[in-house]
Design a protein around this motif. Sequence first.
Motif, mmCIF file in Angstrom:
data_model
loop_
_atom_site.group_PDB
_atom_site.id
_atom_site.type_symbol
_atom_site.label_atom_id
_atom_site.label_comp_id
_atom_site.label_asym_id
_atom_site.label_seq_id
_atom_site.Cartn_x
_atom_site.Cartn_y
_atom_site.Cartn_z
ATOM 1 N N ARG A 114 0.824 -1.212 0.000
ATOM 2 C CA ARG A 114 0.000 0.000 0.000
ATOM 3 C C ARG A 114 0.859 1.264 0.000
ATOM 4 O O ARG A 114 0.525 2.258 -0.642
ATOM 5 C CB ARG A 114 -0.921 -0.002 1.231
ATOM 6 C CG ARG A 114 -1.902 1.128 1.298
ATOM 7 C CD ARG A 114 -3.056 0.900 0.378
ATOM 8 N NE ARG A 114 -4.005 2.003 0.455
ATOM 9 C CZ ARG A 114 -5.009 2.150 -0.380
ATOM 10 N NH1 ARG A 114 -5.213 1.274 -1.333
ATOM 11 N NH2 ARG A 114 -5.820 3.152 -0.263
ATOM 12 N N PRO A 125 -7.003 -2.018 1.810
ATOM 13 C CA PRO A 125 -7.426 -1.999 0.406
ATOM 14 C C PRO A 125 -6.281 -2.406 -0.532
ATOM 15 O O PRO A 125 -5.116 -2.126 -0.256
ATOM 16 C CB PRO A 125 -7.812 -0.533 0.168
ATOM 17 C CG PRO A 125 -8.082 0.022 1.522
ATOM 18 C CD PRO A 125 -7.186 -0.721 2.456
ATOM 19 N N SER A 126 -6.616 -3.033 -1.614
ATOM 20 C CA SER A 126 -5.604 -3.473 -2.571
ATOM 21 C C SER A 126 -5.032 -2.273 -3.323
ATOM 22 O O SER A 126 -5.652 -1.216 -3.404
ATOM 23 C CB SER A 126 -6.203 -4.467 -3.562
ATOM 24 O OG SER A 126 -7.258 -3.856 -4.280
ATOM 25 N N GLY A 127 -3.850 -2.448 -3.851
ATOM 26 C CA GLY A 127 -3.209 -1.400 -4.630
ATOM 27 C C GLY A 127 -2.495 -0.378 -3.769
ATOM 28 O O GLY A 127 -2.430 -0.497 -2.550
ATOM 29 N N GLY A 157 -6.469 4.409 -3.490
ATOM 30 C CA GLY A 157 -7.871 4.165 -3.813
ATOM 31 C C GLY A 157 -8.357 2.825 -3.291
ATOM 32 O O GLY A 157 -7.804 2.268 -2.336
ATOM 33 N N ASN A 158 -9.403 2.296 -3.877
ATOM 34 C CA ASN A 158 -10.015 1.010 -3.522
ATOM 35 C C ASN A 158 -10.463 0.948 -2.066
ATOM 36 O O ASN A 158 -10.577 -0.116 -1.487
ATOM 37 C CB ASN A 158 -9.058 -0.157 -3.810
ATOM 38 C CG ASN A 158 -8.596 -0.183 -5.236
ATOM 39 O OD1 ASN A 158 -9.363 0.081 -6.151
ATOM 40 N ND2 ASN A 158 -7.327 -0.470 -5.443
ATOM 41 N N ARG A 159 -10.738 2.099 -1.454
ATOM 42 C CA ARG A 159 -11.077 2.149 -0.028
ATOM 43 C C ARG A 159 -12.399 1.462 0.298
ATOM 44 O O ARG A 159 -12.621 1.066 1.434
ATOM 45 C CB ARG A 159 -11.102 3.591 0.457
ATOM 46 C CG ARG A 159 -9.724 4.199 0.494
ATOM 47 C CD ARG A 159 -9.790 5.654 0.929
ATOM 48 N NE ARG A 159 -8.469 6.208 1.016
ATOM 49 C CZ ARG A 159 -7.759 6.246 2.144
ATOM 50 N NH1 ARG A 159 -8.253 5.764 3.243
ATOM 51 N NH2 ARG A 159 -6.546 6.758 2.151
ATOM 52 N N ASP A 160 -13.283 1.304 -0.681
ATOM 53 C CA ASP A 160 -14.557 0.652 -0.421
ATOM 54 C C ASP A 160 -14.387 -0.829 -0.090
ATOM 55 O O ASP A 160 -15.309 -1.452 0.437
ATOM 56 C CB ASP A 160 -15.515 0.830 -1.604
ATOM 57 C CG ASP A 160 -15.999 2.270 -1.726
ATOM 58 O OD1 ASP A 160 -16.000 2.983 -0.698
ATOM 59 O OD2 ASP A 160 -16.358 2.683 -2.839
ATOM 60 N N GLU A 161 -13.235 -1.397 -0.376
ATOM 61 C CA GLU A 161 -12.966 -2.794 -0.030
ATOM 62 C C GLU A 161 -12.924 -2.990 1.491
ATOM 63 O O GLU A 161 -13.177 -4.087 1.974
ATOM 64 C CB GLU A 161 -11.631 -3.244 -0.620
ATOM 65 C CG GLU A 161 -11.615 -3.294 -2.125
ATOM 66 C CD GLU A 161 -10.242 -3.637 -2.676
ATOM 67 O OE1 GLU A 161 -9.321 -3.928 -1.896
ATOM 68 O OE2 GLU A 161 -10.090 -3.615 -3.909
ATOM 69 N N ARG A 195 -11.498 2.790 5.534
ATOM 70 C CA ARG A 195 -11.925 4.007 4.832
ATOM 71 C C ARG A 195 -12.459 5.063 5.810
ATOM 72 O O ARG A 195 -12.185 6.253 5.668
ATOM 73 C CB ARG A 195 -13.027 3.651 3.834
ATOM 74 C CG ARG A 195 -13.635 4.842 3.122
ATOM 75 C CD ARG A 195 -14.920 4.478 2.406
ATOM 76 N NE ARG A 195 -15.937 4.114 3.393
ATOM 77 C CZ ARG A 195 -16.879 3.199 3.178
ATOM 78 N NH1 ARG A 195 -16.962 2.558 2.041
ATOM 79 N NH2 ARG A 195 -17.761 2.924 4.115
#
Length: 90
Positions: free
Chosen positions: A37, A64-66, A69-73, A78
Amino acid sequence: MKLIVIQFFIISLLLTSSFFEISSADSSACGGKCTVRCSKNDRQHEECIKDCNICCQKCNNCVPSGTYGNRDECPCYRDMKNSKGGSKCP
């Protein structure tokens, strides 16, 4: 003589348990996820890793992956806020 043996055993047990605590913290599931991350965060890499690990542990190892972003995971990750009301987690 028995007292010395018992004291030695207790001290050894305490030292062993504290070493285990330190070594297991480095090998947690969060460490690898936070390394990924924060991999593109050059300026504040150490701070990013520290904050990410705190968030990850509080959110049951969810990161989160990546690298962005991708915070909804991870809704817990988040929604965590710092003292200024901004996002705590990188």
